[in-house]
Design a protein around this motif. Structure first.
Motif, PDB file in Angstrom:
ATOM      1  N   ARG A  72      29.541  -7.233  -3.338  1.00  0.00           N
ATOM      2  CA  ARG A  72      28.739  -7.463  -2.136  1.00  0.00           C
ATOM      3  C   ARG A  72      27.570  -8.377  -2.480  1.00  0.00           C
ATOM      4  NH1 ARG A  72      24.178  -4.788  -1.830  1.00  0.00           N
ATOM      5  NH2 ARG A  72      23.679  -3.114  -3.241  1.00  0.00           N
ATOM      6  N   VAL A  73      26.875  -8.791  -1.443  1.00  0.00           N
ATOM      7  CA  VAL A  73      25.746  -9.706  -1.608  1.00  0.00           C
ATOM      8  C   VAL A  73      24.457  -8.899  -1.750  1.00  0.00           C
ATOM      9  CG1 VAL A  73      24.439 -11.566  -0.493  1.00  0.00           C
ATOM     10  CG2 VAL A  73      26.919 -11.500  -0.295  1.00  0.00           C
ATOM     11  N   LEU A  74      23.634  -9.275  -2.707  1.00  0.00           N
ATOM     12  CA  LEU A  74      22.326  -8.651  -2.901  1.00  0.00           C
ATOM     13  C   LEU A  74      21.485  -8.855  -1.641  1.00  0.00           C
ATOM     14  CD1 LEU A  74      20.577  -7.327  -5.229  1.00  0.00           C
ATOM     15  CD2 LEU A  74      19.610  -9.609  -5.527  1.00  0.00           C
ATOM     16  N   SER A  75      20.711  -7.830  -1.264  1.00  0.00           N
ATOM     17  CA  SER A  75      19.891  -7.942  -0.060  1.00  0.00           C
ATOM     18  C   SER A  75      18.515  -7.324  -0.285  1.00  0.00           C
ATOM     19  CB  SER A  75      20.577  -7.248   1.117  1.00  0.00           C
ATOM     20  OG  SER A  75      20.541  -5.847   0.930  1.00  0.00           O
ATOM     21  N   VAL A  76      17.641  -7.503   0.671  1.00  0.00           N
ATOM     22  CA  VAL A  76      16.292  -6.956   0.590  1.00  0.00           C
ATOM     23  C   VAL A  76      16.331  -5.430   0.491  1.00  0.00           C
ATOM     24  CG1 VAL A  76      15.837  -6.805   3.081  1.00  0.00           C
ATOM     25  CG2 VAL A  76      13.955  -7.237   1.492  1.00  0.00           C
ATOM     26  N   GLY A  77      17.356  -4.806   1.008  1.00  0.00           N
ATOM     27  CA  GLY A  77      17.505  -3.355   0.929  1.00  0.00           C
ATOM     28  C   GLY A  77      17.728  -2.841  -0.487  1.00  0.00           C
ATOM     29  N   ASP A  78      17.992  -3.749  -1.420  1.00  0.00           N
ATOM     30  CA  ASP A  78      18.206  -3.354  -2.817  1.00  0.00           C
ATOM     31  C   ASP A  78      16.907  -3.293  -3.617  1.00  0.00           C
ATOM     32  OD1 ASP A  78      21.046  -3.064  -2.720  1.00  0.00           O
ATOM     33  OD2 ASP A  78      21.196  -5.250  -2.643  1.00  0.00           O
ATOM     34  N   ALA A  79      15.784  -3.611  -2.987  1.00  0.00           N
ATOM     35  CA  ALA A  79      14.490  -3.531  -3.676  1.00  0.00           C
ATOM     36  C   ALA A  79      14.307  -2.112  -4.198  1.00  0.00           C
ATOM     37  CB  ALA A  79      13.358  -3.904  -2.733  1.00  0.00           C
ATOM     38  N   GLY A  80      13.874  -2.001  -5.414  1.00  0.00           N
ATOM     39  CA  GLY A  80      13.662  -0.692  -6.029  1.00  0.00           C
ATOM     40  C   GLY A  80      14.818  -0.232  -6.905  1.00  0.00           C
ATOM     41  N   ARG A  81      16.013  -0.738  -6.652  1.00  0.00           N
ATOM     42  CA  ARG A  81      17.143  -0.374  -7.512  1.00  0.00           C
ATOM     43  C   ARG A  81      17.037  -1.145  -8.821  1.00  0.00           C
ATOM     44  NH1 ARG A  81      22.960  -0.227  -4.626  1.00  0.00           N
ATOM     45  NH2 ARG A  81      23.471   0.741  -6.615  1.00  0.00           N
ATOM     46  N   PRO A  82      17.307  -0.503  -9.960  1.00  0.00           N
ATOM     47  CA  PRO A  82      17.289  -1.247 -11.217  1.00  0.00           C
ATOM     48  C   PRO A  82      18.328  -2.365 -11.197  1.00  0.00           C
ATOM     49  CG  PRO A  82      17.323   1.119 -11.622  1.00  0.00           C
ATOM     50  CD  PRO A  82      17.564   0.923 -10.155  1.00  0.00           C
ATOM     51  N   LEU A  83      17.917  -3.557 -11.619  1.00  0.00           N
ATOM     52  CA  LEU A  83      18.817  -4.695 -11.725  1.00  0.00           C
ATOM     53  C   LEU A  83      19.268  -4.835 -13.169  1.00  0.00           C
ATOM     54  CD1 LEU A  83      17.194  -7.525  -9.576  1.00  0.00           C
ATOM     55  CD2 LEU A  83      19.268  -6.222  -9.091  1.00  0.00           C
ATOM     56  N   VAL A  84      20.566  -4.851 -13.373  1.00  0.00           N
ATOM     57  CA  VAL A  84      21.138  -5.029 -14.699  1.00  0.00           C
ATOM     58  C   VAL A  84      21.617  -6.463 -14.799  1.00  0.00           C
ATOM     59  CG1 VAL A  84      22.911  -4.288 -16.330  1.00  0.00           C
ATOM     60  CG2 VAL A  84      21.811  -2.606 -14.818  1.00  0.00           C
ATOM     61  N   MET A  85      21.058  -7.192 -15.743  1.00  0.00           N
ATOM     62  CA  MET A  85      21.412  -8.584 -15.970  1.00  0.00           C
ATOM     63  C   MET A  85      22.318  -8.646 -17.189  1.00  0.00           C
ATOM     64  SD  MET A  85      19.478  -9.659 -13.526  1.00  0.00           S
ATOM     65  CE  MET A  85      19.816 -11.396 -13.692  1.00  0.00           C
ATOM     66  N   VAL A  86      23.502  -9.232 -17.048  1.00  0.00           N
ATOM     67  CA  VAL A  86      24.434  -9.379 -18.170  1.00  0.00           C
ATOM     68  C   VAL A  86      24.099 -10.704 -18.837  1.00  0.00           C
ATOM     69  CG1 VAL A  86      26.835  -9.452 -18.880  1.00  0.00           C
ATOM     70  CG2 VAL A  86      26.166  -8.070 -16.902  1.00  0.00           C
ATOM     71  N   ASP A  87      23.612 -10.632 -20.062  1.00  0.00           N
ATOM     72  CA  ASP A  87      23.114 -11.799 -20.784  1.00  0.00           C
ATOM     73  C   ASP A  87      24.174 -12.286 -21.761  1.00  0.00           C
ATOM     74  OD1 ASP A  87      21.178 -13.690 -21.468  1.00  0.00           O
ATOM     75  OD2 ASP A  87      20.398 -12.439 -23.087  1.00  0.00           O
ATOM     76  N   ALA A  88      25.027 -13.191 -21.266  1.00  0.00           N
ATOM     77  CA  ALA A  88      26.121 -13.735 -22.078  1.00  0.00           C
ATOM     78  C   ALA A  88      26.690 -14.936 -21.346  1.00  0.00           C
ATOM     79  CB  ALA A  88      27.208 -12.684 -22.272  1.00  0.00           C
ATOM     80  N   GLY A  89      27.544 -15.691 -22.045  1.00  0.00           N
ATOM     81  CA  GLY A  89      28.302 -16.736 -21.369  1.00  0.00           C
ATOM     82  C   GLY A  89      29.218 -16.078 -20.345  1.00  0.00           C
ATOM     83  N   TYR A  90      29.682 -16.847 -19.381  1.00  0.00           N
ATOM     84  CA  TYR A  90      30.427 -16.275 -18.264  1.00  0.00           C
ATOM     85  C   TYR A  90      31.682 -15.512 -18.705  1.00  0.00           C
ATOM     86  CZ  TYR A  90      32.419 -15.865 -13.628  1.00  0.00           C
ATOM     87  OH  TYR A  90      32.938 -15.362 -12.464  1.00  0.00           O
ATOM     88  N   ARG A  91      32.481 -16.087 -19.586  1.00  0.00           N
ATOM     89  CA  ARG A  91      33.704 -15.403 -20.038  1.00  0.00           C
ATOM     90  C   ARG A  91      33.388 -14.096 -20.759  1.00  0.00           C
ATOM     91  NH1 ARG A  91      37.114 -19.653 -23.045  1.00  0.00           N
ATOM     92  NH2 ARG A  91      36.944 -21.184 -21.417  1.00  0.00           N
ATOM     93  N   ARG A  92      32.443 -14.162 -21.669  1.00  0.00           N
ATOM     94  CA  ARG A  92      32.062 -12.967 -22.416  1.00  0.00           C
ATOM     95  C   ARG A  92      31.458 -11.915 -21.476  1.00  0.00           C
ATOM     96  NH1 ARG A  92      31.193 -12.026 -27.920  1.00  0.00           N
ATOM     97  NH2 ARG A  92      31.577 -14.222 -28.234  1.00  0.00           N
ATOM     98  N   ALA A  93      30.662 -12.362 -20.510  1.00  0.00           N
ATOM     99  CA  ALA A  93      30.050 -11.427 -19.560  1.00  0.00           C
ATOM    100  C   ALA A  93      31.127 -10.686 -18.765  1.00  0.00           C
ATOM    101  CB  ALA A  93      29.112 -12.180 -18.618  1.00  0.00           C
ATOM    102  N   ARG A  94      32.177 -11.385 -18.359  1.00  0.00           N
ATOM    103  CA  ARG A  94      33.271 -10.716 -17.631  1.00  0.00           C
ATOM    104  C   ARG A  94      33.914  -9.639 -18.497  1.00  0.00           C
ATOM    105  NH1 ARG A  94      35.993 -15.732 -16.032  1.00  0.00           N
ATOM    106  NH2 ARG A  94      37.757 -14.824 -17.097  1.00  0.00           N
ATOM    107  N   ARG A  95      34.067  -9.912 -19.782  1.00  0.00           N
ATOM    108  CA  ARG A  95      34.628  -8.891 -20.689  1.00  0.00           C
ATOM    109  C   ARG A  95      33.667  -7.723 -20.856  1.00  0.00           C
ATOM    110  NH1 ARG A  95      36.317 -13.522 -23.932  1.00  0.00           N
ATOM    111  NH2 ARG A  95      34.547 -13.126 -25.262  1.00  0.00           N
TER     112      ARG A  95
END
Length: 172
Positions: A72-95
């Protein structure tokens, strides 16, 4: 460049889950993001047999993984939820998304209007891919933290400028 821990206080706690190789790159922005926001750095063990650690989040929180393939698309209603950022190249991040502690977490993507990259230290075949810090800035913009997003953009621009200068000095 001097960044004090927790200079910003975004409405969404930020957790950066880094691949074992990404943390070693000089062009990595995940570590800078965690320093600027007081976020958490959670390196993913390289060995599949290594013990799995849960994400360092408060009990009962509902983390949201920010990833281009989100359901789904991130929205203003998601404020306050912890955001997890996957820090990797795209292929590795998918894995990485198929491994604990990321497997099974809700995923969201940025609105198309917010997927405009400004990071130019690495080349990408897909011009819409964002670096970790750029994606976090866009996410904060979506949830209404425009001042924090602008501060991250300014920090990212300074980081890029200094990296370019260092590249040109070492090449000369």
């Amino acid at each position: 460049m001097c960044v004090r821990d927790g200079t910003l206080s975004p409405p969404c706690p930020i957790v950066v889950v880094a691949s074992e190789t990404e943390a070693l790159r000089t062009t990595n922005t995940g570590w800078l993001l965690t320093m600027a926001t007081g976020g958490l750095w959670a390196p993913l063990p390289p060995n599949r047999g290594a013990p799995r650690q849960p994400l360092p989040l408060p009990e009962g929180s509902r983390p949201l993984v920010l990833f281009p393939g989100g359901e789904r698309v991130l929205s203003v209603g998601d404020a306050g939820r912890p955001l997890v950022m996957v820090d990797a190249g795209y292929r590795r991040a998918r894995r990485m998304l198929r491994r604990p502690p990321l497997v099974g977490l809700d995923r969201a993507r940025l609105p198309d209007s917010h997927a405009t990259p400004t990071y130019r230290l690495r080349n990408s075949r897909d011009p819409t891919r964002l670096c970790t810090m750029g994606a976090a800035a866009r996410a904060l913009e979506v949830v209404g933290a425009t001042e924090d997003a602008a501060a991250l953009d300014a920090l990212l621009a300074e980081f890029q400028e200094r990296a370019w200068r260092l590249r040109h000095l070492s090449a000369g």
